[in-house]
Design an enzyme around this catalytic site. Structure first.
Site, short mmCIF file in Angstrom:
data_model
loop_
_atom_site.label_atom_id
_atom_site.label_comp_id
_atom_site.label_asym_id
_atom_site.label_seq_id
_atom_site.Cartn_x
_atom_site.Cartn_y
_atom_site.Cartn_z
N ASP A 105 0.86 -1.18 0.00
CA ASP A 105 0.00 0.00 0.00
C ASP A 105 0.91 1.24 0.00
OD1 ASP A 105 -2.55 1.29 0.32
OD2 ASP A 105 -2.20 1.46 2.45
N PHE A 154 -10.30 0.01 -0.45
CA PHE A 154 -10.02 -0.84 0.71
C PHE A 154 -10.60 -2.22 0.43
CE2 PHE A 154 -10.05 -2.49 4.99
CZ PHE A 154 -8.84 -2.02 5.47
N ARG A 167 -11.52 -12.22 6.70
CA ARG A 167 -10.31 -12.91 6.21
C ARG A 167 -10.68 -14.21 5.51
NH1 ARG A 167 -5.60 -10.61 8.52
NH2 ARG A 167 -5.87 -9.76 10.60
P1 IMP Z 1 1.88 -0.48 3.78
O1 IMP Z 1 2.94 -0.47 4.84
O2 IMP Z 1 1.11 0.81 3.77
O3 IMP Z 1 2.36 -0.87 2.43
O4 IMP Z 1 0.77 -1.45 4.31
C1 IMP Z 1 0.74 -2.75 4.08
C2 IMP Z 1 -0.27 -3.38 5.03
O5 IMP Z 1 -1.43 -2.57 5.23
C3 IMP Z 1 -0.79 -4.64 4.42
O6 IMP Z 1 0.00 -5.73 4.79
C4 IMP Z 1 -2.17 -4.75 5.02
O7 IMP Z 1 -2.10 -5.39 6.27
C5 IMP Z 1 -2.59 -3.35 5.23
N1 IMP Z 1 -3.50 -2.91 4.14
C6 IMP Z 1 -3.20 -2.11 3.10
N2 IMP Z 1 -4.27 -1.94 2.29
C7 IMP Z 1 -5.26 -2.68 2.84
C8 IMP Z 1 -6.61 -2.94 2.44
O8 IMP Z 1 -7.11 -2.47 1.41
N3 IMP Z 1 -7.31 -3.78 3.24
C9 IMP Z 1 -6.80 -4.33 4.38
N4 IMP Z 1 -5.54 -4.12 4.78
C10 IMP Z 1 -4.77 -3.30 4.02
#
Ligand code: IMP
Length: 180
Positions: A105, A154, A167
């Site tokens: 993300d 999301f 999940r």
């Molecule tokens: P990042 O550090 O922002 O890249 O976040 C990664 C983590 O955020 C992922 O492993 C997910 O646990 C959570 N995440 C990011 N987008 C989503 C989403 O759309 N739904 C649920 N969890 C998300």
């Protein structure tokens, strides 16, 4: 936030996910052909379904380990500051390592985890994420393999939660609030 009513619209079917994993497994096998052991590291908890399906497609000597990094908690916003909550059980020095994540993300989690693991001097470290949301990126990070690129929505299902729910859905769906 989690109290708001919502429905889940299917975005990626279970069948498409299975087909994509087969193709990804072929690429991974090619990359790690001849390895004497590949340590497949799942990031808890969101990758547990993905890693289960992925390793069963890999015809390689595989060891499975898990790492937990701090993430969203129960909300929808990334915390940005990444902490390691649960470390690996095994050693990875001199090993081939594949880190398996559910979603990239902002990029903070996988980039931090990669640096953390690289400091242990694996022979090779590669990363794979089932989903990528490039529009949300805050750090310059690109996984070696991506299952699907998705828009800034999301999503839940196939191991991925919203406030620890959903999940167990077999597909990837997007959360749509019904009170707006
Ligand atoms: P990042 O550090 O922002 O890249 O976040 C990664 C983590 O955020 C992922 O492993 C997910 O646990 C959570 N995440 C990011 N987008 C989503 C989403 O759309 N739904 C649920 N969890 C998300």
């Amino acid at each position: 936030m989690s109290q708001r009513p919502y429905v889940i619209d299917e975005m990626i079917s279970a069948k498409s996910i299975a087909a994509r994993i087969e193709a990804l497994a072929r690429d991974i096998q090619e990359e790690f052909a001849g390895t004497n052991k590949l340590v497949v590291v799942g990031l808890l908890r969101g990758s547990f379904v993905f890693i289960a399906d992925l390793v069963r497609e890999l015809d390689l000597p595989v060891e499975v380990d898990f790492l937990e990094a701090s993430s969203y908690g129960d909300g929808m916003e990334s915390s940005r500051e990444v902490r390691i909550l649960k470390d690996l059980r095994g050693q990875i020095e001199g090993r081939d390592v594949l880190v398996v994540e559910d979603i990239v993300d902002t990029g903070h989690t996988l980039s931090h985890v990669s640096q953390f693991l690289l400091s242990r001097l694996p022979a090779r470290l590669r990363t794979i994420a089932l989903l990528d949301k490039p529009a949300r990126r805050e750090v310059d990070f690109k996984a070696d393999w991506i299952g699907f690129e998705i828009p800034d929505e999301f999503v839940v299902g196939y191991g991925i939660d919203f406030a620890q729910r959903n999940r167990n859905l077999p597909f990837i769906g997007k959360v749509r609030f019904t009170d707006v």
